[in-house]
Write a protein that holds these residues in place. Structure first.
Motif, PDB file in Angstrom:
ATOM      1  N   GLN A   1       0.818  -1.225   0.089  1.00 34.39           N
ATOM      2  CA  GLN A   1       0.035  -0.053   0.179  1.00 34.39           C
ATOM      3  C   GLN A   1       0.959   1.119   0.061  1.00 34.39           C
ATOM      4  O   GLN A   1       0.295   2.314  -0.385  1.00 34.39           O
ATOM      5  CB  GLN A   1      -0.812   0.080   1.175  1.00 34.39           C
ATOM      6  CG  GLN A   1      -2.235  -0.644   1.097  1.00 34.39           C
ATOM      7  CD  GLN A   1      -2.197  -2.070   1.227  1.00 34.39           C
ATOM      8  OE1 GLN A   1      -0.943  -2.789   1.770  1.00 34.39           O
ATOM      9  NE2 GLN A   1      -2.975  -3.133   0.516  1.00 34.39           N
TER      10      GLN A   1
ATOM     11  N   ALA B   1       0.526   5.264  -6.484  1.00 30.28           N
ATOM     12  CA  ALA B   1      -0.796   5.294  -7.263  1.00 30.28           C
ATOM     13  C   ALA B   1      -0.486   3.918  -8.422  1.00 30.28           C
ATOM     14  O   ALA B   1       0.538   3.486  -8.648  1.00 30.28           O
ATOM     15  CB  ALA B   1      -0.748   6.665  -7.980  1.00 30.28           C
TER      16      ALA B   1
ATOM     17  N   ARG C   1      -8.365  -4.614  -1.790  1.00 30.16           N
ATOM     18  CA  ARG C   1      -7.320  -4.289  -1.033  1.00 30.16           C
ATOM     19  C   ARG C   1      -6.322  -3.176  -1.541  1.00 30.16           C
ATOM     20  O   ARG C   1      -5.444  -2.529  -1.096  1.00 30.16           O
ATOM     21  CB  ARG C   1      -6.546  -5.486  -0.968  1.00 30.16           C
ATOM     22  CG  ARG C   1      -7.131  -6.968  -0.320  1.00 30.16           C
ATOM     23  CD  ARG C   1      -6.186  -7.757   0.082  1.00 30.16           C
ATOM     24  NE  ARG C   1      -5.099  -8.411  -0.844  1.00 30.16           N
ATOM     25  CZ  ARG C   1      -5.210  -9.294  -1.910  1.00 30.16           C
ATOM     26  NH1 ARG C   1      -6.449  -9.880  -1.873  1.00 30.16           N
ATOM     27  NH2 ARG C   1      -4.278  -9.600  -2.552  1.00 30.16           N
TER      28      ARG C   1
ATOM     29  N   THR D   1      -5.857   0.655  -1.967  1.00 27.08           N
ATOM     30  CA  THR D   1      -6.393   1.888  -1.116  1.00 27.08           C
ATOM     31  C   THR D   1      -5.867   3.078  -1.877  1.00 27.08           C
ATOM     32  O   THR D   1      -6.215   4.259  -1.308  1.00 27.08           O
ATOM     33  CB  THR D   1      -5.926   1.846   0.306  1.00 27.08           C
ATOM     34  OG1 THR D   1      -4.574   1.648   0.377  1.00 27.08           O
ATOM     35  CG2 THR D   1      -6.685   0.585   0.973  1.00 27.08           C
ATOM     36  N   GLN D   2      -4.582   2.924  -2.931  1.00 29.88           N
ATOM     37  CA  GLN D   2      -3.959   3.933  -3.415  1.00 29.88           C
ATOM     38  C   GLN D   2      -5.285   4.437  -4.518  1.00 29.88           C
ATOM     39  O   GLN D   2      -5.908   3.906  -5.116  1.00 29.88           O
ATOM     40  CB  GLN D   2      -2.809   3.557  -4.061  1.00 29.88           C
ATOM     41  CG  GLN D   2      -1.615   2.830  -3.164  1.00 29.88           C
ATOM     42  CD  GLN D   2      -1.958   1.250  -3.196  1.00 29.88           C
ATOM     43  OE1 GLN D   2      -3.274   0.921  -3.294  1.00 29.88           O
ATOM     44  NE2 GLN D   2      -0.811   0.770  -3.137  1.00 29.88           N
ATOM     45  N   PRO D   3      -4.802   5.756  -5.043  1.00 28.40           N
ATOM     46  CA  PRO D   3      -5.687   6.009  -6.101  1.00 28.40           C
ATOM     47  C   PRO D   3      -5.308   5.266  -7.465  1.00 28.40           C
ATOM     48  O   PRO D   3      -4.045   4.895  -7.536  1.00 28.40           O
ATOM     49  CB  PRO D   3      -4.850   7.522  -6.606  1.00 28.40           C
ATOM     50  CG  PRO D   3      -4.375   8.141  -5.140  1.00 28.40           C
ATOM     51  CD  PRO D   3      -3.914   6.710  -4.519  1.00 28.40           C
TER      52      PRO D   3
ATOM     53  N   THR E   1     -12.244  -0.870  -6.076  1.00 31.04           N
ATOM     54  CA  THR E   1     -11.125  -0.485  -5.127  1.00 31.04           C
ATOM     55  C   THR E   1     -11.705   0.040  -4.118  1.00 31.04           C
ATOM     56  O   THR E   1     -12.840   0.963  -3.972  1.00 31.04           O
ATOM     57  CB  THR E   1     -10.305   0.441  -5.977  1.00 31.04           C
ATOM     58  OG1 THR E   1     -10.999   1.549  -6.661  1.00 31.04           O
ATOM     59  CG2 THR E   1      -9.686  -0.373  -7.265  1.00 31.04           C
ATOM     60  N   SER E   2     -10.905   0.247  -2.912  1.00 28.09           N
ATOM     61  CA  SER E   2     -11.302   0.906  -1.694  1.00 28.09           C
ATOM     62  C   SER E   2     -10.685   2.202  -1.655  1.00 28.09           C
ATOM     63  O   SER E   2     -11.387   2.931  -0.858  1.00 28.09           O
ATOM     64  CB  SER E   2     -10.612   0.137  -0.465  1.00 28.09           C
ATOM     65  OG  SER E   2     -10.694  -1.166  -0.426  1.00 28.09           O
ATOM     66  N   GLY E   3      -9.802   2.586  -2.557  1.00 23.46           N
ATOM     67  CA  GLY E   3      -9.604   4.019  -2.361  1.00 23.46           C
ATOM     68  C   GLY E   3     -10.045   4.901  -3.740  1.00 23.46           C
ATOM     69  O   GLY E   3     -10.869   4.414  -4.354  1.00 23.46           O
ATOM     70  N   PRO E   4      -9.385   6.089  -3.890  1.00 23.72           N
ATOM     71  CA  PRO E   4      -9.803   6.675  -5.045  1.00 23.72           C
ATOM     72  C   PRO E   4      -9.789   6.284  -6.423  1.00 23.72           C
ATOM     73  O   PRO E   4      -8.645   5.633  -6.626  1.00 23.72           O
ATOM     74  CB  PRO E   4      -9.158   8.183  -5.008  1.00 23.72           C
ATOM     75  CG  PRO E   4      -8.551   8.264  -3.559  1.00 23.72           C
ATOM     76  CD  PRO E   4      -8.482   6.757  -3.166  1.00 23.72           C
ATOM     77  N   HIS E   5     -10.837   6.186  -7.201  1.00 23.61           N
ATOM     78  CA  HIS E   5     -10.516   5.311  -8.463  1.00 23.61           C
ATOM     79  C   HIS E   5     -11.163   6.218  -9.679  1.00 23.61           C
ATOM     80  O   HIS E   5     -12.088   6.956  -9.317  1.00 23.61           O
ATOM     81  CB  HIS E   5     -11.158   4.071  -8.456  1.00 23.61           C
ATOM     82  CG  HIS E   5     -12.641   3.835  -7.954  1.00 23.61           C
ATOM     83  ND1 HIS E   5     -12.994   3.941  -6.530  1.00 23.61           N
ATOM     84  CD2 HIS E   5     -13.767   4.075  -8.674  1.00 23.61           C
ATOM     85  CE1 HIS E   5     -14.205   3.699  -6.696  1.00 23.61           C
ATOM     86  NE2 HIS E   5     -14.634   4.033  -7.965  1.00 23.61           N
TER      87      HIS E   5
ATOM     88  N   ALA F   1      -2.144  12.260  -8.291  1.00 19.10           N
ATOM     89  CA  ALA F   1      -1.984  11.285  -7.447  1.00 19.10           C
ATOM     90  C   ALA F   1      -0.586  11.209  -6.569  1.00 19.10           C
ATOM     91  O   ALA F   1      -0.583  11.093  -5.369  1.00 19.10           O
ATOM     92  CB  ALA F   1      -2.130   9.970  -7.970  1.00 19.10           C
TER      93      ALA F   1
END
Length: 211
Positions: free
Chosen positions: A59, A63, A118, A120-122, A146-150, A179
């Motif tokens: 993580q 990006a 899993r 979490t990154q852009p 995705t859990s992060g910004p996408h 990012a």
């Protein structure tokens, strides 16, 4: 391939290739001139799956950008068999079984639907509408997991090739700049020059100022 403890040069549809990506990231981090907090990974096809697996495992990667990724091995194999007019159901199962036996890998471990949460990154996923590409709907579904910004972008190969390529390049560059919180040198220089001009104008301006 084959530059990590994973060993071997067989294509594993992103599983072992993801370890190669992590090795490359570690190599970059070993150099003092590299900002270890601003490393992004970009890949296409199998390389796209590899960078997604790598981002899920590490993580601290800032990006990730993946182009034309298939959600799993089964869907990729069925597409290839269908193009050759081969019965897909039985043969795809046989192919996957052979893959797992020879490489001692579980194909389910490469299912990107399990990997994406899993991340979490852009993340930026690119989908293509041309023949032979992963279905755009599948790529868009992966992006939403995705859990992060996408972000997701659908590329139409039927559009003007030069214009389409330029638009994709600009989109990817804008995503990575945002990012990584990175400003291109030219823009930095322009702002520096403008600040110097403003400072000079303030010195030469005889009008009184309020304090």
């Amino acid at each position: 391939r084959g530059q990590t403890p994973a060993g071997g040069g067989a294509v594993t549809f992103g599983l072992r290739e993801g370890l190669d990506v992590l090795t490359a990231v570690d190599f970059l981090r070993s150099h003092s001139i590299i900002d270890s907090k601003r490393i992004a990974v970009v890949g296409s096809g199998v390389g796209g799956a590899a960078v997604l697996h790598a981002a899920a495992l590490d993580q601290s990667i800032a990006a990730v950008c993946a182009d034309d990724v298939w959600p799993n091995l089964q869907s990729f194999v069925r597409r290839g068999l269908r193009q050759r007019y081969v019965p897909t159901s039985l043969m795809s199962d046989l192919y996957v079984m052979t893959f797992e036996t020879l490489l001692r890998e579980r194909s389910a471990d490469g299912d990107l639907a399990q990997t994406m949460p899993r991340i979490t990154q852009p993340a930026l996923l690119l989908a293509r509408t041309g023949p032979g590409s992963a279905p755009a709907a599948d790529v868009l579904r992966l992006s939403a997991l995705t859990s992060g910004p996408h972000q997701a972008m659908v590329i139409d190969p039927a559009a003007n090739a030069a214009g389409s390529t330029a638009a994709v390049t600009d989109q990817v560059a804008a995503f990575l700049n945002q990012a990584l919180h990175w400003t291109p040198p030219r823009a930095k220089a322009s702002r520096r020059v403008q600040s110097l001009l403003d400072a000079q104008a303030a010195v030469l301006d005889p009008r009184p100022r309020r304090i």
